[in-house]
Design an enzyme around this catalytic site. Structure first.
Site, short mmCIF file in Angstrom:
data_model
loop_
_atom_site.label_atom_id
_atom_site.label_comp_id
_atom_site.label_asym_id
_atom_site.label_seq_id
_atom_site.Cartn_x
_atom_site.Cartn_y
_atom_site.Cartn_z
N GLU A 63 5.43 1.74 0.30
CA GLU A 63 5.64 2.64 -0.98
C GLU A 63 4.73 3.84 -0.72
O GLU A 63 4.03 4.04 0.27
CB GLU A 63 4.52 1.86 -2.16
CG GLU A 63 4.66 2.60 -3.27
CD GLU A 63 5.78 3.12 -3.76
OE1 GLU A 63 6.63 2.18 -3.92
OE2 GLU A 63 6.12 4.46 -3.79
N CYS A 97 -5.91 5.66 1.06
CA CYS A 97 -4.66 5.58 2.03
C CYS A 97 -4.98 6.14 3.37
O CYS A 97 -5.10 5.52 4.45
CB CYS A 97 -3.22 6.01 1.51
SG CYS A 97 -2.58 4.99 0.20
N ASN A 99 2.12 8.71 6.81
CA ASN A 99 0.87 8.93 6.57
C ASN A 99 -0.01 9.58 7.54
O ASN A 99 -0.90 10.74 7.33
CB ASN A 99 0.18 7.61 5.98
CG ASN A 99 0.30 7.51 4.69
OD1 ASN A 99 1.06 8.07 3.89
ND2 ASN A 99 -0.51 6.38 4.13
N1 LIG Z 1 -2.79 3.48 -3.99
C1 LIG Z 1 -1.92 4.34 -3.39
O1 LIG Z 1 -1.94 5.30 -3.55
C2 LIG Z 1 -1.09 3.59 -2.44
C3 LIG Z 1 0.31 4.24 -2.27
C4 LIG Z 1 1.05 3.57 -1.27
C5 LIG Z 1 0.62 2.41 -0.53
N2 LIG Z 1 -0.53 1.83 -0.93
C6 LIG Z 1 -0.81 0.54 -0.53
O2 LIG Z 1 -0.37 -0.56 -1.35
C7 LIG Z 1 -1.31 -1.72 -1.35
C8 LIG Z 1 -2.06 -1.94 -2.60
O3 LIG Z 1 -2.91 -0.69 -2.72
P1 LIG Z 1 -3.52 -0.43 -4.35
O4 LIG Z 1 -4.06 0.92 -4.13
O5 LIG Z 1 -2.69 -0.66 -5.43
O6 LIG Z 1 -5.02 -1.35 -4.17
P2 LIG Z 1 -5.52 -1.98 -5.36
O7 LIG Z 1 -6.94 -2.44 -4.77
O8 LIG Z 1 -5.64 -1.04 -6.54
O9 LIG Z 1 -4.89 -3.32 -5.86
C9 LIG Z 1 -4.97 -4.76 -5.44
C10 LIG Z 1 -4.75 -5.70 -6.28
O10 LIG Z 1 -4.36 -6.94 -5.76
C11 LIG Z 1 -5.12 -7.83 -6.14
N3 LIG Z 1 -4.97 -9.19 -5.35
C12 LIG Z 1 -5.68 -9.25 -4.10
N4 LIG Z 1 -5.38 -10.77 -3.61
C13 LIG Z 1 -4.59 -11.07 -4.63
C14 LIG Z 1 -3.89 -12.46 -4.72
N5 LIG Z 1 -3.84 -13.32 -3.44
N6 LIG Z 1 -3.18 -12.65 -5.76
C15 LIG Z 1 -2.87 -11.87 -6.64
N7 LIG Z 1 -3.78 -10.72 -6.73
C16 LIG Z 1 -4.42 -10.22 -5.76
C17 LIG Z 1 -6.59 -7.32 -6.47
O11 LIG Z 1 -7.34 -8.19 -7.25
C18 LIG Z 1 -6.11 -5.86 -6.85
O12 LIG Z 1 -6.13 -5.90 -8.26
C19 LIG Z 1 -2.26 -1.34 -0.24
O13 LIG Z 1 -1.81 -1.99 1.10
C20 LIG Z 1 -2.20 0.11 -0.14
O14 LIG Z 1 -2.44 0.65 1.33
C21 LIG Z 1 -1.40 2.34 -1.91
#
Ligand SMILES: NC(=O)c1ccc[n+]([C@@H]2O[C@H](COP(=O)([O-])OP(=O)(O)OC[C@H]3O[C@@H](n4cnc5c(N)ncnc54)[C@H](O)[C@@H]3O)[C@@H](O)[C@H]2O)c1
Length: 461
Positions: A150, A262, A210
């Site tokens: 993403e 990130c 990134n």
């Molecule tokens: N935030 C960004 O801007 C962004 C952009 C691109 C990619 N990413 C990537 O996407 C991924 C998620 O990032 P995010 O910012 O959304 O993280 P986040 O911490 O906001 O959300 C992750 C969620 O996953 C849940 N979770 C963890 N283990 C779980 C399981 N076994 N079952 C169900 N739920 C579970 C957590 O409770 C949490 O709510 C990461 O790898 C990040 O690097 C993030």
């Protein structure tokens, strides 16, 4: 098409809601019961412009729901997206424990032809490792795992998803690639390029993208340092180089060092991947240290004007790592606050969206304010750390009257220099020399303050 998003965070919620808006039926599943019950009650636990409205619309249309019941959601899904966190381990390498756990959790309930799609940012080889984890539970059955990194940015996440520059999908077999192409058909039909690769290439694309963007930020920050000491103006330099189409204007805004969920962790993971595959990423290793040093250097710049440091007061305007989000993960403001507190400085802080998240970290060690003017009251120095529009429009007469000291640090270059110095304030911005208050006599003001400001070129406007 039925989708499940495992992880209802910034990426899971945005991706799930956007797919619902494209006509899919989506369940967002999270381990956190509070998060899910909040969502079920119409409360969106993160701040992302437009997301709460779109969630309400999609839930009302019956295409989006929230659950902690993994079995029920997964067993009827065509695609199961893993969108859980992938933080850094203490040694900087990626911690894949949430991804591995999610793979083990969903494995028993996957439908025969379901495709598991890894949305989380993960290192090369993870999709194949996840496939092996699932195969252990589903002996003899086919397992299909794709990688679909993403690229959304917090603050513009919905548009970044629905009007993406490209969609990258990694699949190691033809039928999985075809199924993902059909899922993304509405975006492909709008002209968005669909890049189909192996899972390993898709994983590497995300990190390389990134790392490159972070390098641009690190580069312009280094250029800003030269400008400050040489009497240049980094915004003129950035414009001069950014209009060269080979370079481009994006990501050439200098600031207090990159933060967020990130760039810091992804550059560390990319560097660790390089070490693992005996292909050292020297540029990235250097960038990571330079970014950490920058945060420390800017804190030192503020400390340099506080006399005495202990019991001086600094107001921090902006806690989020960037504007239009409430995300404070690895924000430059947080490391600044930590340093100031260690030095015995009293810290007051304001942020229009991220206060609650920062408050969870610092509690009563920081005084929290509802508006920027109450934060700056009695402050010896003010530091703007996040580029919120409301800070651009600060009433400088009011600010200057409320402050006890005269030092304004604008680490986002939001303000107009002459306006700040015209209100009797020292203006410390990024990539330009320190500017002196216009009401001070240049010579005597410089002589008086020079010891505390050594190392920074200075001038009067
Ligand atoms: N935030 C960004 O801007 C962004 C952009 C691109 C990619 N990413 C990537 O996407 C991924 C998620 O990032 P995010 O910012 O959304 O993280 P986040 O911490 O906001 O959300 C992750 C969620 O996953 C849940 N979770 C963890 N283990 C779980 C399981 N076994 N079952 C169900 N739920 C579970 C957590 O409770 C949490 O709510 C990461 O790898 C990040 O690097 C993030």
């Amino acid at each position: 098409m039925k989708l499940v998003l495992i992880g209802a965070g910034y990426v899971g919620l945005t991706t799930g809601t956007c797919f619902a808006s494209l006509g899919c039926h989506v369940s967002c599943v999270d381990l956190s019961e509070t998060r899910i019950s909040d969502l079920q009650n119409g409360h969106v636990p993160i701040f992302e412009p437009g997301l709460a409205d779109l969630i309400r619309q999609m839930a009302a249309a019956g295409r989006l729901n929230f659950s902690t019941d993994l079995r029920d959601a997964v067993s009827s899904a065509d695609f199961v997206f893993i969108a859980v966190g992938t933080p850094s381990r203490p040694d900087g390498d990626i911690d894949l424990s949430q991804v591995d756990a999610a793979a083990r959790d969903i494995a028993p309930y996957l439908a025969e032809n379901a495709i598991v799609v890894i949305k989380s940012t993960v290192v090369a080889g993870t999709a194949r490792a996840v496939c092996e984890i699932i195969k252990k539970t589903r002996k003899g059955k086919s397992v299909r795992v794709a990688s679909n990194p993403e690229f959304l940015r917090e603050g513009s996440a919905i548009a970044d998803f629905l009007e993406a520059d490209r969609v990258v999908v990694g699949a190691d077999d033809h039928s999985t690639a075809v199924a993902l192409r059909s899922l993304y058909r509405p975006l492909i039909d709008k002209g968005i390029p669909f890049i189909s690769t192996s899972t390993t290439d898709a994983e590497l694309i995300k990190y390389a993208a990134n790392a490159f963007l972070a390098l641009k930020i690190g580069f312009i920050n280094d250029v800003a340092n030269i400008c400050e000491n040489a009497g240049g103006d980094v915004s003129a330099v950035a414009r001069g180089i950014g209009t060269d189409r080979r370079i481009g204007e994006n990501f050439l805004q200098p600031g207090p060092g990159f933060g967020g969920s990130c760039f810091p962790k992804d550059t560390r993971a990319f560097a660790a991947t390089g070490r693992r595959y005996k292909a050292p990423q020297g540029l990235i290793e250097q960038l990571i240290s330079a970014n950490d040093e920058r945060k420390a250097m800017l804190a030192e710049r503020i400390l340099g004007v506080l006399e005495p440091r202990r019991c001086s007061r600094v107001a921090i305007l902006g806690l989020a790592f960037k504007a239009s989000t409430d995300d404070v993960r690895e924000s430059a403001a947080l490391s600044l606050i930590e340093t100031l507190l260690k030095e015995g400085v009293e810290v007051g802080a304001h942020d229009p969206q991220a206060r609650r998240k920062a408050q969870d970290l610092f509690g009563a060690d920081v005084t929290w304010h509802e508006d920027p003017y109450s934060a700056v009251r009695g402050a010896d120095a003010v530091a703007i750390m996040t580029e919120w529009e409301e800070y651009r429009d600060l009433d400088l007469t009011r600010l200057s009257d409320l402050m006890a000291g005269k030092h304004l640090f604008d680490f986002r270059n939001l303000l107009v220099a002459k306006d700040v110095t015209g209100h009797g304030l020292f203006y410390h911005s990024i990539g330009r020399p320190l500017l002196w208050p216009r009401t001070l006599n240049g010579t005597s003001g410089m002589a008086e303050a020079r010891p505390a400001l050594s190392g920074i070129a200075a001038s009067v406007v």
